[in-house]
Scaffold this active site. Sequence first.
Site, short mmCIF file in Angstrom:
data_model
loop_
_atom_site.label_atom_id
_atom_site.label_comp_id
_atom_site.label_asym_id
_atom_site.label_seq_id
_atom_site.Cartn_x
_atom_site.Cartn_y
_atom_site.Cartn_z
N ASN A 106 7.26 -0.84 3.55
CA ASN A 106 7.79 0.51 3.70
C ASN A 106 6.67 1.50 4.01
O ASN A 106 5.54 1.30 3.56
CB ASN A 106 8.48 0.92 2.39
CG ASN A 106 9.26 2.22 2.51
OD1 ASN A 106 9.65 2.63 3.59
ND2 ASN A 106 9.51 2.87 1.37
N HIS A 108 5.53 5.52 3.53
CA HIS A 108 5.89 6.61 2.62
C HIS A 108 4.98 7.82 2.87
O HIS A 108 3.75 7.66 2.92
CB HIS A 108 5.76 6.13 1.16
CG HIS A 108 6.21 7.14 0.18
ND1 HIS A 108 7.54 7.41 -0.06
CD2 HIS A 108 5.52 8.00 -0.61
CE1 HIS A 108 7.65 8.38 -0.95
NE2 HIS A 108 6.43 8.75 -1.31
N SER A 135 1.21 6.37 2.83
CA SER A 135 0.97 5.04 2.26
C SER A 135 1.85 4.01 2.95
O SER A 135 2.96 4.32 3.39
CB SER A 135 1.32 5.02 0.76
OG SER A 135 0.62 6.01 0.05
N ASP A 144 9.34 3.11 -4.66
CA ASP A 144 8.01 3.24 -4.05
C ASP A 144 6.90 2.77 -4.99
O ASP A 144 5.83 3.37 -5.06
CB ASP A 144 7.76 4.71 -3.60
CG ASP A 144 8.80 5.15 -2.58
OD1 ASP A 144 9.12 4.36 -1.68
OD2 ASP A 144 9.32 6.27 -2.71
C1 GRF Z 1 8.38 9.09 7.64
O1 GRF Z 1 7.50 10.09 7.16
C2 GRF Z 1 8.73 8.12 6.54
O2 GRF Z 1 7.67 7.82 5.71
C3 GRF Z 1 9.78 8.90 5.78
O3 GRF Z 1 10.56 9.45 6.81
C4 GRF Z 1 9.75 9.66 7.95
C5 GRF Z 1 10.41 8.93 9.09
O4 GRF Z 1 9.97 9.39 10.30
N1 GRF Z 1 10.49 8.07 4.85
P1 GRF Z 1 10.42 8.71 11.65
O5 GRF Z 1 11.93 8.45 11.59
O6 GRF Z 1 9.64 7.44 11.82
O7 GRF Z 1 10.08 9.72 12.69
#
Ligand code: GRF
Length: 203
Positions: A106, A108, A135, A144
Amino acid sequence: MLKLVVLISGGGSNLHALLRAAEGADYPARVVAIGSDRDADGLAYAEQFDIPSFTVPFTSYPDRESWAEELLDQVRVWKPDLVLLSGFMRLLPPAFVDALSPNLVNTHPAYLPEFPGAHAVRDAIAAGADRSGASIIVVDNGVDSGPILAQERVAVLPGDTEATLHERIKVVERALLVNTVRRIAEGDLTLSPTPPTPERLRS
Ligand code: GRF
């Protein structure tokens, strides 16, 4: 060549960064399918890059377990080496996580263990933090809380809003993701299972 399935819910800018990287002949990973839980904007990249996609709408299932069962079936069709949650905004039940872990990763938008959860950027601003980060982690059954594979700091600037900070974090997050996937594919980074929790040891 590492085969990736990427799961998204939103714009898919992380996915886009991976797709661009994978156009390079020397990049050791390829996205074999893109999945989503809704009609996500990022699915447009599937068409643009000619990658198969599937949608398993969360709202079409009576409960999280049956939805995740179908999602797992769809993911497995592609026999991925690694499944990436990239802006995938649904909690996955233990049956899904346990079936794929540790090959379930994932991204984050915070420097974990600081600011876990769905509102990491908002929480960093609300806490008055002067720095946050990005991260990449192995998914476990906590929020997470899985092993951290890579992370990088991003400064919170005076006047930052959730949107401006998230945009700067995402620039770092994309590069970190592309680099982490490369390191996994090249065997420079090994994914190991999360140690069982005491509860699991007892059961
Ligand atoms: C990223 O910052 C991810 O970590 C968070 O949502 C955002 C997704 O961005 N959970 P994208 O859809 O890849 O533009």
